[in-house]
Design an enzyme around this catalytic site. Structure first.
Site, PDB file in Angstrom:
ATOM      1  N   LYS A   9       1.274  -1.422   0.118  1.00  0.00           N
ATOM      2  CA  LYS A   9      -0.276   0.333  -0.180  1.00  0.00           C
ATOM      3  C   LYS A   9       1.194   1.621  -0.071  1.00  0.00           C
ATOM      4  CE  LYS A   9      -4.150  -2.409   1.983  1.00  0.00           C
ATOM      5  NZ  LYS A   9      -4.380  -3.014   3.213  1.00  0.00           N
ATOM      6  N   GLN A  39      -5.117  -2.228   9.209  1.00  0.00           N
ATOM      7  CA  GLN A  39      -5.290  -3.542   8.664  1.00  0.00           C
ATOM      8  C   GLN A  39      -5.406  -4.432   9.207  1.00  0.00           C
ATOM      9  OE1 GLN A  39      -3.306  -3.587   5.862  1.00  0.00           O
ATOM     10  NE2 GLN A  39      -4.338  -5.843   6.319  1.00  0.00           N
ATOM     11  N   ASP A  45     -11.869   1.806   3.408  1.00  0.00           N
ATOM     12  CA  ASP A  45     -11.707   0.771   2.793  1.00  0.00           C
ATOM     13  C   ASP A  45     -13.820   0.565   2.941  1.00  0.00           C
ATOM     14  OD1 ASP A  45      -9.944  -1.070   2.923  1.00  0.00           O
ATOM     15  OD2 ASP A  45      -9.510  -1.603   5.241  1.00  0.00           O
TER      16      ASP A  45
END
Ligand code: NDP
Length: 281
Positions: free
Chosen positions: A49, A93, A116
């Protein structure tokens, strides 16, 4: 023999678009990635990322917290990031160490920075088709389907898996594009028979080589979301690639299929967040 859908190429094109727009319009975009603990797979994802951010011209802020981080500490960090004007997107995460409540952590992220698209507000918006961000993995799968030129409208679409992050939103996106959608799970009866109806089959099970050729209709588009690590260290999808590719019209490989798309969509979502937040200033 199926045509292989090249997720690396499609994702590269998306990242280039994001990079070009950021450069052209001189947009300042920032993504904060929070990682708790030492999970090696999470570490790899976070590094990828970071690399994608560098490529696109997005500033990345990494917060690596120790395994024993408490809820209070993590929520405090999220509050700080929610208030930080340089941070347009926040990604925590997953999975988190077991003392931490994932749901409460996600709900603490401002929906405007929830790149997300896991926050209840964003999930609800996706449900009614009025959204700013799409969840990264299902949105990436949709891009791969689009890249084949096959239209979803009117097609029978079968999704295996009903998780909140992949299966359910995937089904919703296919439905938004007028697919006739069936969602399968561990209690589904006659799974092979149901899967054989699919013009578009999406596997998000988390079991290596789960989908075999006898479960696939001749000419189907097969999207393999699964990332499974075998004992020999190799990555493998949920689909038995060699035999299914004999029957499908299009198929995604693992690695190099859905995986890179997830990150490309994250970059796109961060850019969207930056633009929305700029307009609100
Ligand atoms: P989950 O474990 O949350 O969900 C798995 C789903 O598969 C569940 O709905 C489960 O059903 C269903 N399932 C399990 N066994 C069977 C069975 N025998 N028959 C039918 N359905 C079954 O996984 P995720 O959705 O989070 O992830 C799925 C896979 O995708 C994993 O391999 C993961 O690593 C990968 N992944 C890949 C990403 C990428 O970027 N490419 C991103 C996210 C995930 P039930 O609900 O009944 O238990």
């Amino acid at each position: 023999m199926a045509q292989i859908i090249d997720g690396k190429a499609v994702s590269a094109a998306i990242k280039e678009q994001v990079r070009d727009e950021i450069a052209r319009d001189n947009i300042k975009a920032g993504l904060a990635v929070v990682i708790v603990g030492n999970d090696p797979a999470s570490r790899v994802y976070v590094n990828n990322k970071k690399k994608a951010c560098e490529f696109c011209g997005i500033k990345s802020f990494e917060y690596a917290l120790p395994e024993e981080t408490t809820m209070e500490q993590l929520l405090e960090l999220i509050d700080t990031l929610n208030a930080d004007k340089n941070v347009n997107g926040i990604l925590v995460q997953l999975p988190l160490p077991k003392q931490l409540d994932e749901k409460a952590v996600i709900e603490r992220i401002s929906p405007k920075k929830d790149v997300d698209a896991f926050h209840e507000t964003n999930v609800g918006k996706i449900m009614i088709g009025n959204y700013s961000f799409l969840p990264c993995t299902p949105a990436g799968c949709m891009e791969l389907i689009h890249s084949t030129g096959v239209s979803v409208a009117g097609k029978e679409c079968v999704v295996i898996g009903r998780s909140n992050i992949v299966g359910k939103p995937m089904a919703m996106l296919l439905l938004h594009e007028n697919g006739t959608v069936i969602v399968c799970h561990s209690k589904t009866k006659n799974l092979a028979e149901v899967c054989r109806r699919a013009d578009i089959l999406v596997a998000a099970v988390g079991k290596p080589n789960f989908v075999t050729a006898d479960m696939v209709k001749e000419g189907a588009v097969v999207i393999d979301v699964g990332i499974n690590r075998l004992e020999n260290g190799k990555l493998c999808g949920d689909v038995k690639f060699d035999e299914v590719s004999e029957k499908a019209s299009f198929i995604t490989p693992v690695p190099g299929g859905v995986g890179p798309m997830t990150i490309a969509t994250l970059m796109k979502n961060t850019l969207t967040a930056a633009k929305i937040q700029k307009n609100e200033q």
